[in-house]
Design an enzyme around this catalytic site. Structure first.
Site, PDB file in Angstrom:
ATOM      1  N   SER A   1     -10.330   1.945 -11.901  1.00 32.57           N
ATOM      2  CA  SER A   1     -10.199   3.199 -12.660  1.00 32.57           C
ATOM      3  C   SER A   1      -8.846   3.257 -13.373  1.00 32.57           C
ATOM      4  O   SER A   1      -8.740   3.849 -14.453  1.00 32.57           O
ATOM      5  CB  SER A   1     -10.403   4.422 -11.758  1.00 32.57           C
ATOM      6  OG  SER A   1      -9.357   4.542 -10.834  1.00 32.57           O
ATOM      7  N   ASN A   2      -7.835   2.637 -12.794  1.00 35.97           N
ATOM      8  CA  ASN A   2      -6.539   2.600 -13.480  1.00 35.97           C
ATOM      9  C   ASN A   2      -6.559   1.629 -14.656  1.00 35.97           C
ATOM     10  O   ASN A   2      -5.915   1.885 -15.677  1.00 35.97           O
ATOM     11  CB  ASN A   2      -5.428   2.256 -12.485  1.00 35.97           C
ATOM     12  CG  ASN A   2      -5.126   3.432 -11.597  1.00 35.97           C
ATOM     13  OD1 ASN A   2      -4.491   4.394 -12.020  1.00 35.97           O
ATOM     14  ND2 ASN A   2      -5.626   3.396 -10.368  1.00 35.97           N
TER      15      ASN A   2
ATOM     16  N   MET B   1      -4.917  -5.620  -4.221  1.00 38.54           N
ATOM     17  CA  MET B   1      -4.634  -5.362  -2.810  1.00 38.54           C
ATOM     18  C   MET B   1      -4.152  -6.599  -2.052  1.00 38.54           C
ATOM     19  O   MET B   1      -4.392  -6.745  -0.859  1.00 38.54           O
ATOM     20  CB  MET B   1      -5.870  -4.754  -2.133  1.00 38.54           C
ATOM     21  CG  MET B   1      -6.372  -3.481  -2.804  1.00 38.54           C
ATOM     22  SD  MET B   1      -5.114  -2.192  -2.997  1.00 38.54           S
ATOM     23  CE  MET B   1      -5.143  -1.486  -1.347  1.00 38.54           C
TER      24      MET B   1
ATOM     25  N   LEU C   1       1.624 -10.365  -4.062  1.00 43.98           N
ATOM     26  CA  LEU C   1       1.730 -11.308  -5.171  1.00 43.98           C
ATOM     27  C   LEU C   1       2.820 -12.338  -4.848  1.00 43.98           C
ATOM     28  O   LEU C   1       3.899 -11.978  -4.387  1.00 43.98           O
ATOM     29  CB  LEU C   1       2.076 -10.532  -6.439  1.00 43.98           C
ATOM     30  CG  LEU C   1       1.832 -11.241  -7.759  1.00 43.98           C
ATOM     31  CD1 LEU C   1       0.360 -11.616  -7.932  1.00 43.98           C
ATOM     32  CD2 LEU C   1       2.280 -10.357  -8.916  1.00 43.98           C
TER      33      LEU C   1
ATOM     34  N   HIS D   1       1.326   2.732  -6.563  1.00 46.42           N
ATOM     35  CA  HIS D   1       1.107   3.054  -5.146  1.00 46.42           C
ATOM     36  C   HIS D   1       0.732   4.530  -5.002  1.00 46.42           C
ATOM     37  O   HIS D   1       1.412   5.393  -5.576  1.00 46.42           O
ATOM     38  CB  HIS D   1       2.355   2.732  -4.318  1.00 46.42           C
ATOM     39  CG  HIS D   1       2.126   2.951  -2.864  1.00 46.42           C
ATOM     40  ND1 HIS D   1       1.336   2.102  -2.110  1.00 46.42           N
ATOM     41  CD2 HIS D   1       2.513   3.942  -2.032  1.00 46.42           C
ATOM     42  CE1 HIS D   1       1.266   2.563  -0.874  1.00 46.42           C
ATOM     43  NE2 HIS D   1       1.977   3.685  -0.797  1.00 46.42           N
TER      44      HIS D   1
ATOM     45  N   GLU E   1       8.041  -8.103  -1.383  1.00 44.79           N
ATOM     46  CA  GLU E   1       7.543  -7.289  -0.269  1.00 44.79           C
ATOM     47  C   GLU E   1       6.575  -6.250  -0.817  1.00 44.79           C
ATOM     48  O   GLU E   1       6.764  -5.759  -1.931  1.00 44.79           O
ATOM     49  CB  GLU E   1       8.703  -6.543   0.405  1.00 44.79           C
ATOM     50  CG  GLU E   1       9.690  -7.421   1.125  1.00 44.79           C
ATOM     51  CD  GLU E   1       9.161  -7.894   2.478  1.00 44.79           C
ATOM     52  OE1 GLU E   1       8.390  -7.148   3.105  1.00 44.79           O
ATOM     53  OE2 GLU E   1       9.527  -9.015   2.876  1.00 44.79           O
TER      54      GLU E   1
ATOM     55  N   ASP F   1       5.230  -2.902  -1.857  1.00 43.74           N
ATOM     56  CA  ASP F   1       5.625  -1.515  -2.135  1.00 43.74           C
ATOM     57  C   ASP F   1       7.123  -1.265  -2.015  1.00 43.74           C
ATOM     58  O   ASP F   1       7.540  -0.210  -1.548  1.00 43.74           O
ATOM     59  CB  ASP F   1       4.871  -0.550  -1.190  1.00 43.74           C
ATOM     60  CG  ASP F   1       3.363  -0.719  -1.294  1.00 43.74           C
ATOM     61  OD1 ASP F   1       2.878  -1.051  -2.395  1.00 43.74           O
ATOM     62  OD2 ASP F   1       2.677  -0.539  -0.279  1.00 43.74           O
TER      63      ASP F   1
ATOM     64  N   GLU G   1      -2.404   9.157 -10.996  1.00 46.62           N
ATOM     65  CA  GLU G   1      -2.196   7.740 -11.325  1.00 46.62           C
ATOM     66  C   GLU G   1      -2.600   7.458 -12.769  1.00 46.62           C
ATOM     67  O   GLU G   1      -1.904   6.737 -13.493  1.00 46.62           O
ATOM     68  CB  GLU G   1      -3.038   6.850 -10.405  1.00 46.62           C
ATOM     69  CG  GLU G   1      -2.547   6.794  -8.987  1.00 46.62           C
ATOM     70  CD  GLU G   1      -3.407   5.892  -8.113  1.00 46.62           C
ATOM     71  OE1 GLU G   1      -2.866   5.330  -7.163  1.00 46.62           O
ATOM     72  OE2 GLU G   1      -4.619   5.745  -8.366  1.00 46.62           O
TER      73      GLU G   1
HETATM   74  C1  GRF Z   1      -5.150   3.114  -6.501  1.00 42.66           C
HETATM   75  O1  GRF Z   1      -5.138   4.278  -5.722  1.00 42.66           O
HETATM   76  C2  GRF Z   1      -3.854   2.364  -6.361  1.00 42.66           C
HETATM   77  O2  GRF Z   1      -2.746   3.193  -6.192  1.00 42.66           O
HETATM   78  C3  GRF Z   1      -4.094   1.591  -5.100  1.00 42.66           C
HETATM   79  O3  GRF Z   1      -5.443   1.176  -5.199  1.00 42.66           O
HETATM   80  C4  GRF Z   1      -6.171   2.127  -5.969  1.00 42.66           C
HETATM   81  C5  GRF Z   1      -6.883   1.388  -7.053  1.00 42.66           C
HETATM   82  O4  GRF Z   1      -7.819   2.177  -7.712  1.00 42.66           O
HETATM   83  N1  GRF Z   1      -3.152   0.521  -4.952  1.00 42.66           N
HETATM   84  P1  GRF Z   1      -8.593   1.616  -8.987  1.00 42.66           P
HETATM   85  O5  GRF Z   1      -9.159   0.248  -8.621  1.00 42.66           O
HETATM   86  O6  GRF Z   1      -7.636   1.528 -10.129  1.00 42.66           O
HETATM   87  O7  GRF Z   1      -9.682   2.603  -9.230  1.00 42.66           O
END
Ligand code: GRF
Length: 215
Positions: free
Chosen positions: A13-14, A105, A108, A124, A158, A160, A189
């Protein structure tokens, strides 16, 4: 124009928020590749729908294990190195200037971070340094904070931890569930990530140690 490589693991979604901001003309950038470590990440479909190059790089691909069949810690480390080198090679071959971990997730590797110093952004779903890790929304709710939020920061080796570019607060309501809070976190976000990227596109972001300045 800023050339972005986007790393995802899930819904994307981001990624969609970045695609939409570019289409709306509020983000002066181009997405040159979307890389997922998960084959079924819906974000890969979003990229395809938008006509963006999309690649699944599977960390379990035997190709990253080389000739070795065993799984000693050294073998695993070598496979992780090879995997991250493949991510770096995909990013560099398409000419990405900046990398965005948009719901990626996995940690890296230095193969990417060293190729993109202070050029890898992470998103985050909490106000770092509070509630790092994979469950930032649930952890904030369980702790009972009244304010949580969203952080965009430069990534380092590390989870976050790197220098913070932008944060936005989100109130925790008494009747919040993990789902209702997550809905407002995700909305925040989708606002702050394209905005931070536009600051970078405008050349307004400088980093000195842990401090990030927006001119
Ligand atoms: C987001 O909440 C981001 O902060 C976290 O994972 C989620 C990813 O959401 N690290 P999407 O895949 O962008 O919908």
């Amino acid at each position: 124009m800023l050339k972005l490589g986007i790393l995802i693991s899930g819904s994307g979604s981001n990624l969609q928020a970045i695609i939409d901001a570019i289409a709306a003309g509020t983000l002066d950038a181009e997405i040159v590749t979307v890389i997922s470590n998960k084959a079924d990440a819906y974000g890969l479909e979003r990229a395809c729908h938008a006509g963006i190059r999309a690649v699944h790089l599977d960390p379990a691909d035997p190709a990253y294990r080389g000739a070795s069949d065993s799984s000693t810690p050294a073998d695993k480390a070598a496979a992780t190195t090879a995997y991250n080198a493949a991510i770096r090679d995909e990013l560099t071959v398409v000419g990405a200037d900046y990398v965005v971990m948009a719901g990626y997730m996995k940690l890296l590797g230095l193969e990417v971070l060293d190729a993109y110093p202070n050029r890898v952004l992470n998103l985050h779903p909490a106000l770092l340094p509070s509630f790092p890790g994979a469950h930032g929304i649930d952890d904030a709710l369980a702790y009972g904070v009244k304010i949580t939020g969203v952080t965009v920061h430069f990534a380092d080796a590390e989870f976050d931890r790197g220098p913070i570019i932008a944060q936005i607060p989100v109130e925790v309501r008494e009747d919040d569930t993990a789902d209702t809070l997550a809905t407002r976190i995700h909305a925040a976000e989708h606002t702050i990530l394209p905005k931070a990227l536009q600051w970078i596109a405008e050349g307004r972001v400088t980093v000195e140690g842990r401090r990030v300045y927006i001119s």
